[in-house]
Design an enzyme around this catalytic site. Structure first.
Site, PDB file in Angstrom:
ATOM      1  N   SER A  10      17.225  28.120 -60.876  1.00  0.00           N
ATOM      2  CA  SER A  10      16.000  27.899 -61.647  1.00  0.00           C
ATOM      3  C   SER A  10      15.795  26.399 -61.789  1.00  0.00           C
ATOM      4  O   SER A  10      16.746  25.627 -61.610  1.00  0.00           O
ATOM      5  CB  SER A  10      16.188  28.531 -63.033  1.00  0.00           C
TER       6      SER A  10
ATOM      7  N   TYR B 189      21.199  29.345 -70.947  1.00  0.00           N
ATOM      8  CA  TYR B 189      20.570  29.642 -69.636  1.00  0.00           C
ATOM      9  C   TYR B 189      20.764  28.435 -68.714  1.00  0.00           C
ATOM     10  O   TYR B 189      21.121  28.597 -67.544  1.00  0.00           O
ATOM     11  CB  TYR B 189      19.080  29.940 -69.848  1.00  0.00           C
TER      12      TYR B 189
HETATM   13  N1  LIG Z   1      10.547  34.456 -63.564  1.00  0.00           N
HETATM   14  C1  LIG Z   1      10.823  33.167 -63.655  1.00  0.00           C
HETATM   15  O1  LIG Z   1      10.037  32.382 -64.224  1.00  0.00           O
HETATM   16  C2  LIG Z   1      12.085  32.622 -63.047  1.00  0.00           C
HETATM   17  C3  LIG Z   1      12.220  31.238 -62.970  1.00  0.00           C
HETATM   18  C4  LIG Z   1      13.400  30.722 -62.455  1.00  0.00           C
HETATM   19  C5  LIG Z   1      14.408  31.535 -62.034  1.00  0.00           C
HETATM   20  N2  LIG Z   1      14.265  32.894 -62.117  1.00  0.00           N
HETATM   21  C6  LIG Z   1      15.395  33.723 -61.692  1.00  0.00           C
HETATM   22  O2  LIG Z   1      14.948  34.686 -60.776  1.00  0.00           O
HETATM   23  C7  LIG Z   1      15.819  35.816 -60.796  1.00  0.00           C
HETATM   24  C8  LIG Z   1      14.984  37.099 -60.818  1.00  0.00           C
HETATM   25  O3  LIG Z   1      14.244  37.138 -62.003  1.00  0.00           O
HETATM   26  P1  LIG Z   1      12.754  37.715 -62.108  1.00  0.00           P
HETATM   27  O4  LIG Z   1      11.906  36.612 -62.600  1.00  0.00           O
HETATM   28  O5  LIG Z   1      12.398  38.437 -60.881  1.00  0.00           O
HETATM   29  O6  LIG Z   1      12.949  38.708 -63.358  1.00  0.00           O
HETATM   30  P2  LIG Z   1      12.953  40.300 -63.519  1.00  0.00           P
HETATM   31  O7  LIG Z   1      11.674  40.875 -63.018  1.00  0.00           O
HETATM   32  O8  LIG Z   1      13.336  40.533 -64.947  1.00  0.00           O
HETATM   33  O9  LIG Z   1      14.124  40.768 -62.546  1.00  0.00           O
HETATM   34  C9  LIG Z   1      15.479  40.758 -62.910  1.00  0.00           C
HETATM   35  C10 LIG Z   1      16.192  41.794 -62.074  1.00  0.00           C
HETATM   36  O10 LIG Z   1      17.595  41.773 -62.402  1.00  0.00           O
HETATM   37  C11 LIG Z   1      18.003  43.115 -62.548  1.00  0.00           C
HETATM   38  N3  LIG Z   1      19.173  43.214 -63.428  1.00  0.00           N
HETATM   39  C12 LIG Z   1      19.240  42.927 -64.741  1.00  0.00           C
HETATM   40  N4  LIG Z   1      20.472  43.168 -65.203  1.00  0.00           N
HETATM   41  C13 LIG Z   1      21.190  43.639 -64.145  1.00  0.00           C
HETATM   42  C14 LIG Z   1      22.521  44.088 -63.978  1.00  0.00           C
HETATM   43  N5  LIG Z   1      23.389  44.077 -65.010  1.00  0.00           N
HETATM   44  N6  LIG Z   1      22.929  44.506 -62.748  1.00  0.00           N
HETATM   45  C15 LIG Z   1      22.064  44.512 -61.711  1.00  0.00           C
HETATM   46  N7  LIG Z   1      20.798  44.100 -61.808  1.00  0.00           N
HETATM   47  C16 LIG Z   1      20.368  43.672 -63.016  1.00  0.00           C
HETATM   48  C17 LIG Z   1      16.805  43.832 -63.124  1.00  0.00           C
HETATM   49  O11 LIG Z   1      16.833  45.223 -62.826  1.00  0.00           O
HETATM   50  P3  LIG Z   1      17.421  46.375 -63.773  1.00  0.00           P
HETATM   51  O12 LIG Z   1      16.958  46.075 -65.170  1.00  0.00           O
HETATM   52  O13 LIG Z   1      16.799  47.600 -63.175  1.00  0.00           O
HETATM   53  O14 LIG Z   1      18.915  46.341 -63.604  1.00  0.00           O
HETATM   54  C18 LIG Z   1      15.684  43.203 -62.317  1.00  0.00           C
HETATM   55  O15 LIG Z   1      15.551  43.851 -61.079  1.00  0.00           O
HETATM   56  C19 LIG Z   1      16.729  35.618 -62.008  1.00  0.00           C
HETATM   57  O16 LIG Z   1      17.991  35.147 -61.581  1.00  0.00           O
HETATM   58  C20 LIG Z   1      16.020  34.550 -62.810  1.00  0.00           C
HETATM   59  O17 LIG Z   1      16.904  33.781 -63.595  1.00  0.00           O
HETATM   60  C21 LIG Z   1      13.113  33.453 -62.603  1.00  0.00           C
END
Ligand SMILES: NC(=O)c1ccc[n+]([C@@H]2O[C@H](COP(=O)([O-])OP(=O)(O)OC[C@H]3O[C@@H](n4cnc5c(N)ncnc54)[C@H](OP(=O)(O)O)[C@@H]3O)[C@@H](O)[C@H]2O)c1
Length: 254
Positions: free
Chosen positions: A149, A162
């Protein structure tokens, strides 16, 4: 220069929503057989059906990667059912923002358990297979893409733990990159700014207000924008390693 992924196998963690789901779709469209993993099996099944309808191949595996045994079993099942592993997208993550003082400490545990330990468990289980793929696959290269991130580059008031987890992902990725790059396993770090996904919805209500204010005037990226960057990374020719991609919404200053 884009090399398609036909004949390769990819594993995407956190594929039931957001960046992981979008990434699974594009890797499948590039010809990879994709294992999609997360805890919400119903959403994974729907994604697999969509990918199949679009002519791709995918397999849903329910896994909580904070449980090391489940993370290991996920990788082993990938290889057992699809024969190999060429690409790991270590994407599952959680962002529970808020001040450090008086924070509910279980939020810290959840972030460390998933963003650090879950990612490490998947990396550890996958590495022997990625090294093998880099040796014997037609492309003779394999990829681990770790999702960090902007928070992995820039610490901010209100996101201390975080920041800790994502800085850790960056440090680990660079050390691992140096260790395996001569063996043609490319380790890449992707550092998104604000993306329109479910991620922020898990933040406590009293912290949501500050977040909304910070991004009120910012058009956030779509999950597909990050999937696009990941696809660029893994479709480079063997001689090219994209080590790090910092990708912000145009209107995001910090
Ligand atoms: N969105 C942003 O602004 C942003 C910015 C920078 C970085 N990121 C990074 O991008 C990545 C993806 O995030 P996203 O934005 O796509 O958010 P998201 O839509 O909340 O996706 C998170 C995913 O992680 C899964 N997950 C959560 N707990 C888990 C567990 N214990 N075991 C396996 N899977 C698990 C969730 O599925 P289930 O709940 O079905 O398990 C979901 O598929 C993360 O690492 C986040 O830190 C996001």
């Amino acid at each position: 220069m884009t090399e398609r992924l036909d004949g390769t196998v990819a594993l995407v963690t956190g594929a039931s929503s957001g960046i992981g789901e979008a990434t699974a779709r594009v890797l499948a469209a590039q010809g990879a057989a994709v294992v999609v993993a997360a805890r919400r099996k119903g959403r994974l099944d729907a994604l697999v059906a969509d990918i199949g309808a679009a002519g791709g191949t995918a397999l849903a595996v329910e896994a909580d990667v904070t449980d090391r045994a489940q993370a290991t079993a996920l990788v082993e099942r990938t290889v057992a059912e699809l024969g190999r592993l060429d690409t790991l997208v270590n994407n599952a993550g959680v962002m529970l923002l808020g001040p450090i003082v008086d924070a509910p400490i279980e939020e810290w545990d959840r972030m460390v358990a998933l963003n650090v330990q879950g990612l490490l468990a998947c990396a550890h289980a996958a590495l022997p297979h990625l090294l093998a793929a880099a040796e014997d696959s037609p492309r003779r290269v394999a990829d681990m893409v770790n999702i960090s991130s902007v928070a992995g580059r820039v610490p901010r008031l209100g996101s201390g733990v975080y920041n800790l987890t994502k800085h850790g992902v960056g440090a680990f990725s660079e050390s691992l990159r140096q260790e395996v790059t001569k063996r043609h396993v490319r380790v890449s770090l992707v550092e998104p700014g604000a993306v329109d996904t479910e991620l922020a919805s898990h933040v406590r209500e009293e912290v949501q207000g500050a977040m909304r204010k910070r991004f009120a005037d910012v058009e956030r990226m779509q999950a597909e924008d990050i999937a696009d960057a990941i696809t660029y990374i893994v479709t480079r020719p063997r001689r090219v390693a994209i080590n790090e991609v910092l990708i912000r919404p145009t209107e995001q200053e910090g």
